[in-house]
Enzyme design. Structure first.
Site, PDB file in Angstrom:
ATOM      1  N   HIS A 110     -23.533  -1.062 -34.764  1.00  0.00           N
ATOM      2  CA  HIS A 110     -22.190  -1.605 -34.921  1.00  0.00           C
ATOM      3  C   HIS A 110     -22.306  -3.115 -35.120  1.00  0.00           C
ATOM      4  O   HIS A 110     -23.088  -3.777 -34.435  1.00  0.00           O
ATOM      5  CB  HIS A 110     -21.344  -1.333 -33.683  1.00  0.00           C
ATOM      6  CG  HIS A 110     -20.914   0.085 -33.533  1.00  0.00           C
ATOM      7  ND1 HIS A 110     -20.041   0.693 -34.409  1.00  0.00           N
ATOM      8  CD2 HIS A 110     -21.230   1.024 -32.601  1.00  0.00           C
ATOM      9  CE1 HIS A 110     -19.837   1.941 -34.020  1.00  0.00           C
ATOM     10  NE2 HIS A 110     -20.556   2.168 -32.932  1.00  0.00           N
ATOM     11  N   CYS A 116     -22.907   4.592 -37.193  1.00  0.00           N
ATOM     12  CA  CYS A 116     -22.874   5.369 -35.959  1.00  0.00           C
ATOM     13  C   CYS A 116     -22.461   6.823 -36.238  1.00  0.00           C
ATOM     14  O   CYS A 116     -23.219   7.572 -36.826  1.00  0.00           O
ATOM     15  CB  CYS A 116     -21.982   4.698 -34.919  1.00  0.00           C
ATOM     16  SG  CYS A 116     -22.245   5.332 -33.243  1.00  0.00           S
TER      17      CYS A 116
END
Length: 483
Positions: free
Chosen positions: A425, A325
């Site tokens: 994630h 991310c």
């Protein structure tokens, strides 16, 4: 109208979150329609809800324990620390502003509490049982008048309360007595008993203490839960970043605004893992830049503190570099941010062929994807995204095949030379992927392949709940609830 049970703790880290998780599964197994609730949670680790908004990982896990799809109703207020005594305020899954602790206490808190209690009332209407989690200690003298996560919730919901303490820390009887003495009469009356958590030894040796508590308060000890090794995420307010001995060596950079570090829990069980805070420590076989609450500020921190040069040097010497991310964005060629840091366009570290700009709408979704990277090419994986960033790359890491169950085709992430980045994630919670990734690196060094023991969140929840059920007076709790 359903009933409510609240789990309060004598301190942060007492085990409230995991006890609620276990109770959710225990009551679900008994056939009750049960849901979790926490009016306000402060956490760096968030997860997507069915509505597309963010909730705490703790309530996400508890929803799974209840066999429910995670909803923003289970955690209406989420505070995400930003540093300098400020937090982003997320209400019903959506960011509504950034405030200082003082501003929040004096301006927004009461309004949000009232709205959160309306949500709680709705949950009680719709379900048999709501298991409510408290926050920290319910009797901090300097905070009690402003507290909207503990006894005010219990009294509003007409809930029965359990007070849990961590006996592994020591001083647990004193902490129970101190907490009970600082509760007012109505609050004490709502408490139905005590739970001692994380105990190692012979519980019969604690009997004099149990007898004292019952004489003084007329409340029984409902259970002594043994210390349980588990792989479920804990609350992160007191999280310790582990140093797991072993080779080969995986290093995760502890960014000032690190977020969603639960991404790396599977790695702790398989290899040597170290969270590093100094550039001179960078020398791992694998170097990971994790998610960030403020990507550009953390990129500048890496640059100003020598990490960028150290990462590039380690990469030239053979280290594999991964970004998740915000870490992926940092490893790209450039970031244009007029939303989060408002610093405009900033040069990235440049190990990935990706360019990022920040949109004004945060994407919070569950994802399914097909990996395009090397040894894991063609593998189906899943995870979730929580991001303002939008990135483009000529060499994507994966193709998103479904967003919240809806089919799509969307490239994401990037692949570089001995490097990749992804918005997924939880990528390492896909154990087939993790084994292929690690074993491709270990093979280069002639090392034996690693095997990550088969594990699932479902199995861990069941295992934990069975232990708790054996050591907890569930019948007494049900009797007190009147269900």
């Amino acid at each position: 109208m359903g009933r409510a049970l609240m789990v309060l703790g004598t301190s942060s880290g007492a085990g409230k979150s995991l006890l609620v998780t276990a109770l959710c599964r225990i009551f679900s197994n008994l056939g009750y329609d049960v849901v979790p609730f926490k009016s306000q949670n402060m956490s760096l680790n968030s997860a997507p809800s069915i509505e597309g908004g963010e909730i705490s990982r703790a309530q996400y896990l508890q929803a799974i324990a209840c066999r429910k799809r995670p909803s923003v109703k289970f955690n209406p207020i989420l505070l995400k620390p930003e540093g300098n005594m400020r937090s982003q305020v997320v209400f019903m899954g959506k960011p509504i502003g950034s405030v200082s602790a003082r501003e929040y206490m004096l301006s927004r808190k009461e309004e949000l509490f009232r709205k959160a209690m309306e949500v709680l009332d709705g949950l009680k209407e719709d379900h048999d049982l709501v298991i409510i989690e408290g926050a920290g200690s319910p009797v901090e003298i300097n905070l009690k008048d402003y507290d909207i996560a503990n006894t005010r919730v219990m009294l509003h919901a007409k809930a029965k309360g359990i007070l849990v303490t961590d006996i592994d820390r020591g001083g647990s009887f004193a902490s129970i007595v101190g907490t009970m003495e600082l509760l007012n009469e109505r609050e004490r009356e709502a408490i139905i008993g005590f739970v001692f958590n994380k105990f190692r030894g012979d519980a019969s040796l604690l009997r004099p203490g149990f007898e004292y508590l019952e004489r003084r308060y007329g409340k029984p000890t409902l259970g002594v839960i043994p210390y349980v090794e588990h792989r479920l995420p804990e609350e992160d307010s007191l999280a310790e970043f582990p140093k797991v001995k072993g080779e080969p060596h995986i290093q995760i950079i502890k960014l000032p605004h690190i977020s969603n570090f639960t991404d790396f829990e599977p790695l702790h069980w398989a290899n040597g893992v170290d969270y590093v805070t100094k550039a001179e420590e960078i020398k791992g076989d694998v170097i990971i830049i994790p998610g960030s609450k403020n990507t550009v500020e953390d990129l500048l921190w890496l640059r100003e503190n020598g990490f960028e040069d150290a990462i590039l040097e380690a990469h030239r010497e053979g280290s594999f570099v991964v970004g998740i991310c915000g870490g992926f964005q940092i490893l790209g060629e450039k970031i244009t941010d007029t939303v989060e840091s408002k610093r405009g366009t900033i040069r990235g570290i440049g190990l990935l062929p990706a360019k990022t700009f920040f949109g004004k709408v945060k994407r919070t979704n569950h994802l399914r994807a097909e990996v395009l990277w090397g040894p894991a090419k063609g593998l189906a994986v899943e995870g979730y995204e929580i991001r303002f960033g939008r990135s483009t790359s000529a060499k994507p890491f994966s193709v998103i095949t479904a967003v919240n169950g809806v089919k799509t085709f969307e490239p994401e992430g990037a692949i570089g030379k001995r490097a990749f980045g992804t918005y997924l994630h939880g990528i390492f919670h896909n154990f087939a992927f993790t084994e292929r990734f690690l074993n491709s690196l270990w093979a280069e060094r002639g090392l034996e392949p690693v095997s990550i023991e088969g594990w699932s969140m479902e199995e861990e929840i069941e295992r934990l709940s069975r232990v708790v059920e054996r050591h907890l007076d569930v019948e007494r709790i049900l009797e007190e609830l009147g269900v």
